[in-house]
Scaffold this motif. Structure first.
Motif, PDB file in Angstrom:
ATOM      1  N   THR A   3     -13.199  13.838  70.526  1.00  0.00           N
ATOM      2  CA  THR A   3     -13.580  13.051  71.695  1.00  0.00           C
ATOM      3  C   THR A   3     -12.615  11.912  71.947  1.00  0.00           C
ATOM      4  O   THR A   3     -12.680  11.297  72.991  1.00  0.00           O
ATOM      5  CB  THR A   3     -14.969  12.417  71.507  1.00  0.00           C
ATOM      6  OG1 THR A   3     -14.845  11.426  70.493  1.00  0.00           O
ATOM      7  CG2 THR A   3     -16.013  13.417  71.132  1.00  0.00           C
ATOM      8  N   GLY A   4     -11.749  11.628  70.983  1.00  0.00           N
ATOM      9  CA  GLY A   4     -10.846  10.503  71.170  1.00  0.00           C
ATOM     10  C   GLY A   4     -11.558   9.173  71.006  1.00  0.00           C
ATOM     11  O   GLY A   4     -10.973   8.120  71.225  1.00  0.00           O
ATOM     12  N   GLU A   5     -12.814   9.226  70.598  1.00  0.00           N
ATOM     13  CA  GLU A   5     -13.553   7.972  70.498  1.00  0.00           C
ATOM     14  C   GLU A   5     -13.597   7.464  69.062  1.00  0.00           C
ATOM     15  O   GLU A   5     -14.267   6.513  68.755  1.00  0.00           O
ATOM     16  CB  GLU A   5     -14.976   8.160  70.999  1.00  0.00           C
ATOM     17  CG  GLU A   5     -14.993   8.517  72.451  1.00  0.00           C
ATOM     18  CD  GLU A   5     -16.351   8.421  73.063  1.00  0.00           C
ATOM     19  OE1 GLU A   5     -16.504   8.858  74.190  1.00  0.00           O
ATOM     20  OE2 GLU A   5     -17.267   7.908  72.412  1.00  0.00           O
TER      21      GLU A   5
ATOM     22  N   GLY B 254      -4.034   6.147  80.156  1.00  0.00           N
ATOM     23  CA  GLY B 254      -4.525   5.779  78.823  1.00  0.00           C
ATOM     24  C   GLY B 254      -5.849   6.499  78.662  1.00  0.00           C
ATOM     25  O   GLY B 254      -5.984   7.641  79.103  1.00  0.00           O
ATOM     26  N   ASP B 255      -6.845   5.820  78.101  1.00  0.00           N
ATOM     27  CA  ASP B 255      -8.197   6.373  78.144  1.00  0.00           C
ATOM     28  C   ASP B 255      -8.944   5.615  79.225  1.00  0.00           C
ATOM     29  O   ASP B 255      -9.033   4.392  79.160  1.00  0.00           O
ATOM     30  CB  ASP B 255      -8.902   6.202  76.796  1.00  0.00           C
ATOM     31  CG  ASP B 255      -8.417   7.224  75.772  1.00  0.00           C
ATOM     32  OD1 ASP B 255      -7.614   8.104  76.140  1.00  0.00           O
ATOM     33  OD2 ASP B 255      -8.844   7.125  74.608  1.00  0.00           O
ATOM     34  N   LEU B 256      -9.472   6.330  80.191  1.00  0.00           N
ATOM     35  CA  LEU B 256     -10.198   5.682  81.290  1.00  0.00           C
ATOM     36  C   LEU B 256     -11.663   5.538  80.884  1.00  0.00           C
ATOM     37  O   LEU B 256     -12.255   6.469  80.343  1.00  0.00           O
ATOM     38  CB  LEU B 256     -10.065   6.515  82.569  1.00  0.00           C
ATOM     39  CG  LEU B 256     -10.408   5.771  83.854  1.00  0.00           C
ATOM     40  CD1 LEU B 256      -9.365   4.704  84.156  1.00  0.00           C
ATOM     41  CD2 LEU B 256     -10.507   6.724  85.043  1.00  0.00           C
TER      42      LEU B 256
ATOM     43  N   THR C 123      -1.395   1.498  75.544  1.00  0.00           N
ATOM     44  CA  THR C 123      -2.533   1.382  76.471  1.00  0.00           C
ATOM     45  C   THR C 123      -3.763   0.740  75.832  1.00  0.00           C
ATOM     46  O   THR C 123      -4.476  -0.007  76.482  1.00  0.00           O
ATOM     47  CB  THR C 123      -2.960   2.753  77.040  1.00  0.00           C
ATOM     48  OG1 THR C 123      -3.393   3.602  75.955  1.00  0.00           O
ATOM     49  CG2 THR C 123      -1.820   3.422  77.801  1.00  0.00           C
ATOM     50  N   HIS C 124      -4.045   1.068  74.567  1.00  0.00           N
ATOM     51  CA  HIS C 124      -5.189   0.432  73.906  1.00  0.00           C
ATOM     52  C   HIS C 124      -5.145   0.680  72.398  1.00  0.00           C
ATOM     53  O   HIS C 124      -4.297   1.408  71.910  1.00  0.00           O
ATOM     54  CB  HIS C 124      -6.519   0.869  74.506  1.00  0.00           C
ATOM     55  CG  HIS C 124      -6.873   2.315  74.287  1.00  0.00           C
ATOM     56  ND1 HIS C 124      -6.219   3.347  74.915  1.00  0.00           N
ATOM     57  CD2 HIS C 124      -7.819   2.899  73.503  1.00  0.00           C
ATOM     58  CE1 HIS C 124      -6.751   4.500  74.543  1.00  0.00           C
ATOM     59  NE2 HIS C 124      -7.724   4.264  73.678  1.00  0.00           N
ATOM     60  N   ALA C 125      -6.096   0.029  71.702  1.00  0.00           N
ATOM     61  CA  ALA C 125      -5.992  -0.071  70.244  1.00  0.00           C
ATOM     62  C   ALA C 125      -6.715   1.027  69.472  1.00  0.00           C
ATOM     63  O   ALA C 125      -6.882   0.902  68.269  1.00  0.00           O
ATOM     64  CB  ALA C 125      -6.506  -1.440  69.801  1.00  0.00           C
ATOM     65  N   HIS C 126      -7.145   2.094  70.109  1.00  0.00           N
ATOM     66  CA  HIS C 126      -7.729   3.183  69.329  1.00  0.00           C
ATOM     67  C   HIS C 126      -6.639   3.847  68.501  1.00  0.00           C
ATOM     68  O   HIS C 126      -5.495   3.979  68.941  1.00  0.00           O
ATOM     69  CB  HIS C 126      -8.390   4.225  70.238  1.00  0.00           C
ATOM     70  CG  HIS C 126      -9.833   3.942  70.504  1.00  0.00           C
ATOM     71  ND1 HIS C 126     -10.452   4.283  71.689  1.00  0.00           N
ATOM     72  CD2 HIS C 126     -10.798   3.362  69.728  1.00  0.00           C
ATOM     73  CE1 HIS C 126     -11.726   3.920  71.625  1.00  0.00           C
ATOM     74  NE2 HIS C 126     -11.956   3.362  70.457  1.00  0.00           N
ATOM     75  N   LEU C 127      -7.044   4.316  67.331  1.00  0.00           N
ATOM     76  CA  LEU C 127      -6.082   4.887  66.380  1.00  0.00           C
ATOM     77  C   LEU C 127      -5.297   6.065  66.951  1.00  0.00           C
ATOM     78  O   LEU C 127      -4.117   6.241  66.652  1.00  0.00           O
ATOM     79  CB  LEU C 127      -6.850   5.339  65.137  1.00  0.00           C
ATOM     80  CG  LEU C 127      -6.015   5.726  63.940  1.00  0.00           C
ATOM     81  CD1 LEU C 127      -5.270   4.525  63.395  1.00  0.00           C
ATOM     82  CD2 LEU C 127      -6.873   6.343  62.857  1.00  0.00           C
ATOM     83  N   ASP C 128      -5.953   6.860  67.796  1.00  0.00           N
ATOM     84  CA  ASP C 128      -5.242   8.022  68.348  1.00  0.00           C
ATOM     85  C   ASP C 128      -4.262   7.620  69.452  1.00  0.00           C
ATOM     86  O   ASP C 128      -3.608   8.474  70.042  1.00  0.00           O
ATOM     87  CB  ASP C 128      -6.223   9.103  68.829  1.00  0.00           C
ATOM     88  CG  ASP C 128      -7.149   8.628  69.933  1.00  0.00           C
ATOM     89  OD1 ASP C 128      -7.546   7.460  69.918  1.00  0.00           O
ATOM     90  OD2 ASP C 128      -7.470   9.427  70.829  1.00  0.00           O
ATOM     91  N   HIS C 129      -4.134   6.302  69.696  1.00  0.00           N
ATOM     92  CA  HIS C 129      -3.127   5.806  70.650  1.00  0.00           C
ATOM     93  C   HIS C 129      -2.106   4.874  69.997  1.00  0.00           C
ATOM     94  O   HIS C 129      -0.976   4.777  70.465  1.00  0.00           O
ATOM     95  CB  HIS C 129      -3.806   5.108  71.841  1.00  0.00           C
ATOM     96  CG  HIS C 129      -4.550   6.080  72.703  1.00  0.00           C
ATOM     97  ND1 HIS C 129      -4.076   6.531  73.911  1.00  0.00           N
ATOM     98  CD2 HIS C 129      -5.721   6.750  72.489  1.00  0.00           C
ATOM     99  CE1 HIS C 129      -4.923   7.419  74.414  1.00  0.00           C
ATOM    100  NE2 HIS C 129      -5.930   7.564  73.566  1.00  0.00           N
ATOM    101  N   CYS C 130      -2.528   4.172  68.914  1.00  0.00           N
ATOM    102  CA  CYS C 130      -1.589   3.222  68.284  1.00  0.00           C
ATOM    103  C   CYS C 130      -1.230   3.600  66.848  1.00  0.00           C
ATOM    104  O   CYS C 130      -0.328   3.004  66.258  1.00  0.00           O
ATOM    105  CB  CYS C 130      -2.163   1.804  68.296  1.00  0.00           C
ATOM    106  SG  CYS C 130      -3.555   1.559  67.163  1.00  0.00           S
TER     107      CYS C 130
ATOM    108  N   GLY D 230     -11.184  -0.328  81.396  1.00  0.00           N
ATOM    109  CA  GLY D 230     -12.631  -0.334  81.165  1.00  0.00           C
ATOM    110  C   GLY D 230     -13.077   0.619  80.061  1.00  0.00           C
ATOM    111  O   GLY D 230     -14.191   1.143  80.084  1.00  0.00           O
ATOM    112  N   HIS D 231     -12.237   0.805  79.063  1.00  0.00           N
ATOM    113  CA  HIS D 231     -12.518   1.778  77.988  1.00  0.00           C
ATOM    114  C   HIS D 231     -12.941   1.058  76.705  1.00  0.00           C
ATOM    115  O   HIS D 231     -14.025   1.309  76.192  1.00  0.00           O
ATOM    116  CB  HIS D 231     -11.261   2.617  77.778  1.00  0.00           C
ATOM    117  CG  HIS D 231     -11.266   3.504  76.593  1.00  0.00           C
ATOM    118  ND1 HIS D 231     -12.168   4.532  76.432  1.00  0.00           N
ATOM    119  CD2 HIS D 231     -10.466   3.534  75.504  1.00  0.00           C
ATOM    120  CE1 HIS D 231     -11.914   5.152  75.282  1.00  0.00           C
ATOM    121  NE2 HIS D 231     -10.900   4.561  74.698  1.00  0.00           N
ATOM    122  N   ILE D 232     -12.094   0.173  76.197  1.00  0.00           N
ATOM    123  CA  ILE D 232     -12.474  -0.759  75.132  1.00  0.00           C
ATOM    124  C   ILE D 232     -11.848  -2.105  75.499  1.00  0.00           C
ATOM    125  O   ILE D 232     -11.033  -2.164  76.425  1.00  0.00           O
ATOM    126  CB  ILE D 232     -11.989  -0.309  73.713  1.00  0.00           C
ATOM    127  CG1 ILE D 232     -10.451  -0.266  73.639  1.00  0.00           C
ATOM    128  CG2 ILE D 232     -12.598   1.017  73.323  1.00  0.00           C
ATOM    129  CD1 ILE D 232      -9.918  -0.084  72.211  1.00  0.00           C
TER     130      ILE D 232
END
Ligand SMILES: [Zn+2]
Length: 492
Positions: free
Chosen positions: A122-124, A201-203, A67-74, A178-180
């Motif tokens: 926060t997942g951020e 994903g992360d909204l 879904t996106h490139a944040h570390l907690d997803h990839c 619309g998250h990153i």
């Protein structure tokens, strides 16, 4: 038949991984995951241990949808590759580019014996370069840069709204989350029956600069299940923008002839802060003083962002047309090398220093804190969550003296905490996004949609579940899954 096993971000925020097992009518099987993120939660937790334990065999995994490139997803993808995953990874092109930067950085830092100081709820968060981190032996790492290199060859990228198949009977479509930059929500459809499931994903949080607002998913008349993040499921974000607070704080610091220090996360937040500061300078609301971007990872992500103007929101597109792109500015100086970074401290006047890491647990911000934290004319602006046990949290909590790289430093600089930055939808936005899809389903009263509440702390997830059931009535049933729980979504 389609089943899901919750293999991450269940009753917690990080480690996103949904394992999906599909059985076609002819009995053939296809296993794929949505995301494969790194667990980052907890204090003094061994990241290697919690991330290397898998509840499935990566060799049997056929594909990953990212879904996106944040570390907690990839962040676990290269580990799955190392352990035998041989399939394709599907994402948008911008996600692929940013994920490479994020995974390469993680490959240097997450190893056996290393204690976690990369925490979040926060997942951020994304891992920041820790210049002072000990070099781990390759064999002890969760994965190496070579595993990341192999991982990159497996990507297949698709644009938003471009339908594609990951299996002859499974169609995938990306919508802008619309998250990153490059982030997507995912609609999965069984071609033969039309049955659908959606992953948030992360909204994102609407109204953020640079990227577009989260997109509503349409044509979901055969929707059976929604997987939604609930990071801020029990919160409503303030309406105002962080710009005004930035303006006031920077102007006051310039008046007292001080320097502004902004510890910032590399993916998204640093670019957003730069955007707003440059805008303030161009509008004449703050003086032109040097802005130093002193984070190699944030500068790489900035370079990637400059390559995708088609993903920007209307405001930024208009600014580019009028040659006033806030991501390019003569007073913005990108300090890539350590030598360049050192020159910042020779500058005598007021300036703005944006450096990682976001929670002050490592990176170049530590050097700047040693120079500037004990001077009352300077200001530290906190623009992100500071987890317990981090240096950032100590400063936020008002500890009068802190230890930075072994030295005791008095905290005399002013502190400004700007909470208005958020990359996640609040409960209002989540409800709107889900409500739109549910209301499109013609037989929803007869066949309600099941909503899985994930990627949140207990209160955020459960309170959101109650509120959603309250507002949508019998159209939805909510479920708060446990780690390892398996649910059949589409029976035979
Ligand atoms: Zn994210």
């Amino acid at each position: 038949m389609l089943t899901v096993t919750f293999s991450g971000a269940a009753r917690t925020v990080t480690g996103s991984l949904y394992l999906l097992e599909y059985t076609d009518k002819d009995g053939s099987k296809f296993t794929f995951s949505v995301d494969a993120g790194l667990f980052q939660v907890g204090q003094k937790v061994n990241l290697f241990k919690i991330n290397s334990r898998l509840i499935f065999d990566p060799k049997k995994l056929d594909a990953i949808v990212l879904t996106h490139a944040h570390l907690d997803h990839c962040g676990r993808i290269p580990y799955l590759v190392k352990e035998g995953f041989g399939g394709r990874i599907y994402s948008t092109e911008a996600t692929k580019d940013i994920a490479e930067v994020v995974m390469l950085d993680a490959s240097k830092h997450i190893g056996e014996g290393e204690m976690a100081d990369l925490t979040t709820n926060t997942g951020e968060i994304s891992v920041e370069s820790k210049d002072n981190s000990k070099n781990l032996f390759e064999a002890q790492r969760l994965y190496t840069s070579l595993d990341v290199e192999t991982t990159m060859t497996r990507f297949q990228t698709h644009e938003y709204h471009q339908k594609f198949r990951i299996h002859p009977n499974i169609q995938v479509e990306f919508f802008d989350a619309g998250h990153i930059l490059g982030s997507c929500t995912v609609l999965i459809t069984e071609v033969s029956s039309g049955r659908q499931v959606v992953f948030s994903g992360d909204l994102g949080n609407p109204g953020k600069p640079i990227i577009q607002d989260p997109e509503m998913i349409s044509k979901t008349d055969r929707l059976t299940h929604i997987f939604t993040e609930t990071t801020y499921g029990n919160r409503v974000h303030p309406e105002h923008s962080p710009k005004e607070r930035l303006k006031e704080t920077i102007n006051n610091t310039i008046k007292s002839k001080g320097k502004v220090l902004i510890p910032s996360f590399s993916v998204e937040r640093a670019q957003e802060v730069i955007y707003l500061i440059v805008e303030l300078m161009r509008e004449g609301q703050i003086k032109n003083i040097p802005i130093y971007l002193d984070s190699p990872m944030a500068s790489k992500v900035l370079t990637i962002a400059l390559n995708y103007p088609e993903l920007y929101d209307k405001e930024l597109q208009a600014k580019i047309k009028s040659q006033t792109n806030p991501l390019r500015y003569k007073h913005l100086q990108v300090m890539d090398s350590v030598a360049e970074s050192k020159t910042i401290n020779q500058f005598k006047g007021s300036c703005i220093i944006i450096a990682g890491s976001g929670m002050m647990t490592g990176g170049r911000i530590l050097k700047h804190l040693q120079f500037y934290l004990d001077h009352p004319e300077n200001t530290v602006i906190v623009v992100g969550y500071q987890a317990e046990g981090t240096l950032g949290r100590q400063i936020v909590d008002g500890v009068p003296e802190v230890e930075v790289e072994g030295k005791m430093i008095a905290v005399k600089a002013k502190l400004e905490i700007i909470n208005e930055f958020s990359a996640h939808a609040d409960s209002k936005m989540l409800k709107k996004w889900i409500g739109q899809m549910v209301s499109e389903k013609p037989d929803v009263d007869q066949y309600p949609v099941t909503v899985f509440l994930t990627h949140g702390e207990k209160n955020a997830s459960t309170e959101f579940g109650k509120e959603l059931e309250h507002s949508l009535g019998k159209k939805v049933t909510t479920h708060w899954p446990r780690f390892g729980e398996k649910v059949t979504m589409w029976p035979k």
